[in-house]
Design an enzyme around this catalytic site. Structure first.
Site, PDB file in Angstrom:
ATOM      1  N   SER A   1       0.647  -1.080  -0.167  1.00  0.00           N
ATOM      2  CA  SER A   1      -0.145  -0.010  -0.055  1.00  0.00           C
ATOM      3  C   SER A   1       1.009   1.232   0.078  1.00  0.00           C
ATOM      4  O   SER A   1       0.406   2.367  -0.327  1.00  0.00           O
ATOM      5  CB  SER A   1      -1.085   0.015   1.265  1.00  0.00           C
ATOM      6  OG  SER A   1      -1.823  -1.084   1.266  1.00  0.00           O
TER       7      SER A   1
ATOM      8  N   ASN B   1      -4.610   6.325  -2.298  1.00  0.00           N
ATOM      9  CA  ASN B   1      -4.386   6.418  -0.795  1.00  0.00           C
ATOM     10  C   ASN B   1      -4.494   7.922  -0.218  1.00  0.00           C
ATOM     11  O   ASN B   1      -4.540   8.372   0.809  1.00  0.00           O
ATOM     12  CB  ASN B   1      -3.218   5.578  -0.291  1.00  0.00           C
ATOM     13  CG  ASN B   1      -3.992   4.114   0.189  1.00  0.00           C
ATOM     14  OD1 ASN B   1      -5.388   4.011  -0.028  1.00  0.00           O
ATOM     15  ND2 ASN B   1      -3.358   3.319   0.144  1.00  0.00           N
TER      16      ASN B   1
ATOM     17  N   GLU C   1      -3.047   0.248  -9.483  1.00  0.00           N
ATOM     18  CA  GLU C   1      -1.948   1.237  -9.521  1.00  0.00           C
ATOM     19  C   GLU C   1      -0.740   0.285  -9.661  1.00  0.00           C
ATOM     20  O   GLU C   1      -0.170  -0.491  -9.062  1.00  0.00           O
ATOM     21  CB  GLU C   1      -1.696   1.995  -8.263  1.00  0.00           C
ATOM     22  CG  GLU C   1      -2.964   2.965  -7.848  1.00  0.00           C
ATOM     23  CD  GLU C   1      -2.850   3.513  -6.519  1.00  0.00           C
ATOM     24  OE1 GLU C   1      -2.886   4.605  -6.511  1.00  0.00           O
ATOM     25  OE2 GLU C   1      -2.262   3.200  -5.669  1.00  0.00           O
TER      26      GLU C   1
END
Ligand SMILES: NC(=O)c1ccc[n+]([C@@H]2O[C@H](COP(=O)([O-])OP(=O)(O)OC[C@H]3O[C@@H](n4cnc5c(N)ncnc54)[C@H](O)[C@@H]3O)[C@@H](O)[C@H]2O)c1
Length: 291
Positions: free
Chosen positions: A127, A198, A160
């Site tokens: 992440s 994010n 992504e």
């Protein structure tokens, strides 16, 4: 390069659904974890998601029950559970989905470097950790790339594709093609904390978390109002529970470290994680989850 066989390492919140998405595109995939019970949980998640998807098509009369059963059998038959790397000798593309800690990523990437063929691309679902740093554990940093799915991976379309310092243009192209092969939409991102999504998601969440900590408003109340607004499908506390509080906390910490107090670490979340309450996967978080 065409991906004839893939692998997913880590069969947790993300891994089971990622393997399902790969198998749904007709690509054989190995799903590996450290213990059989975790592999079984990942396979169960894949079964559950497949049942839901095909069940909806039967309900809309787009498939007969017999066709759905045959498709489910073919799809689930394409996923092989494993607790070792024996089946990695002929994989073309690996997606790592182990916990968000650099030392675990390094150990896994060193193992993947040793057990996969030289042409294989090693992708991380991280992440927010540095792809370049993850790649340091391998002899093939040109073939290491970020490949960031969103929860729930069986539904969310975006991936992504993140370029590390040494990621080659060919690797980026194969990753983008593979994303499309599994019916997702790739977006190329630079290697910056939070990538694209994010950064947006966590800055919005930061305001909600800050407000909750300051006001003490019950999280259920905040979630209810936000969900009822229909701007998003569920409230941020429920979403955090479903996607894993330990992962959410790590991401929030990464964002604060990178960008300062534009972002925020929710103190209630911090307390829950310290007590071992990780949300749906551990049975309790902001909510109780029957397991
Ligand atoms: N949860 C999310 O919403 C989300 C979304 C996008 C990306 N991610 C990222 O995906 C990765 C995995 O997150 P998650 O939420 O699925 O974590 P998780 O804790 O739910 O699952 C991780 C799994 O990895 C397994 N594991 C640990 N060490 C291993 C090893 N050496 N080899 C094989 N398996 C191992 C664990 O047993 C566990 O089953 C993290 O990098 C996270 O940041 C998570």
């Amino acid at each position: 390069m065409f991906v004839f066989k893939a692998a997913v390492v880590g069969a947790g919140t993300m891994g089971g659904e990622i393997a399902q998405a790969v198998a749904a595109a007709g690509i054989p995939v190995v799903l590996k974890d450290v213990e059989q019970r975790f592999v079984d949980q990942g396979l169960e998640k894949a079964r559950e998601v497949t049942g839901g998807q095909l069940g909806r098509l039967v309900a809309k009369e787009k498939l007969t029950q017999e066709q759905a059963d045959a498709q489910a059998q073919a799809l689930l038959g394409a996923i092989t559970g494993a607790t070792d790397y024996d089946a990695f000798g002929d994989v073309d593309f690996v997606i790592e989905a182990v916990p968000e800690r650099m030392e675990i990523k390094h150990a896994v990437f060193a193992e993947l470097d040793a057990c996969t063929p030289g042409h294989a691309i090693l992708a991380s679902n991280t992440s927010g950790l540095s792809i370049s740093e993850i790649a340091d554990a391998t002899q093939r940093p040109d073939k290491v790339v970020g490949f960031h799915f969103f929860w729930p991976a069986s539904i969310m379309r975006l991936i992504e594709v993140i370029e590390g310092e040494l990621t080659s243009p060919e690797t980026l192209q194969v990753a983008a093609n593979f994303a499309q092969e599994i019916r997702k939409t790739p977006v190329r991102c630079g290697e910056v904390p939070g990538f694209v999504v994010n950064r947006i998601l966590m800055s919005t969440a930061a305001e909600v978390w800050r407000f909750q900590d300051e006001s003490g408003t019950p999280v259920q109340e905040i979630d209810r109002v936000i969900a009822e607004s229909k701007v998003v499908p569920m409230g941020p506390f429920f979403l955090a529970d479903m996607s894993g509080l330990d992962t959410g906390l790590k991401v929030a910490e990464q964002m604060v470290e990178a960008y300062g107090d534009r972002f925020y670490v929710h103190q209630g979340m911090q307390r829950l994680v310290a007590e071992g309450h990780l949300g749906q996967k551990s049975g309790k978080g902001f909510y109780e989850h029957g397991r």
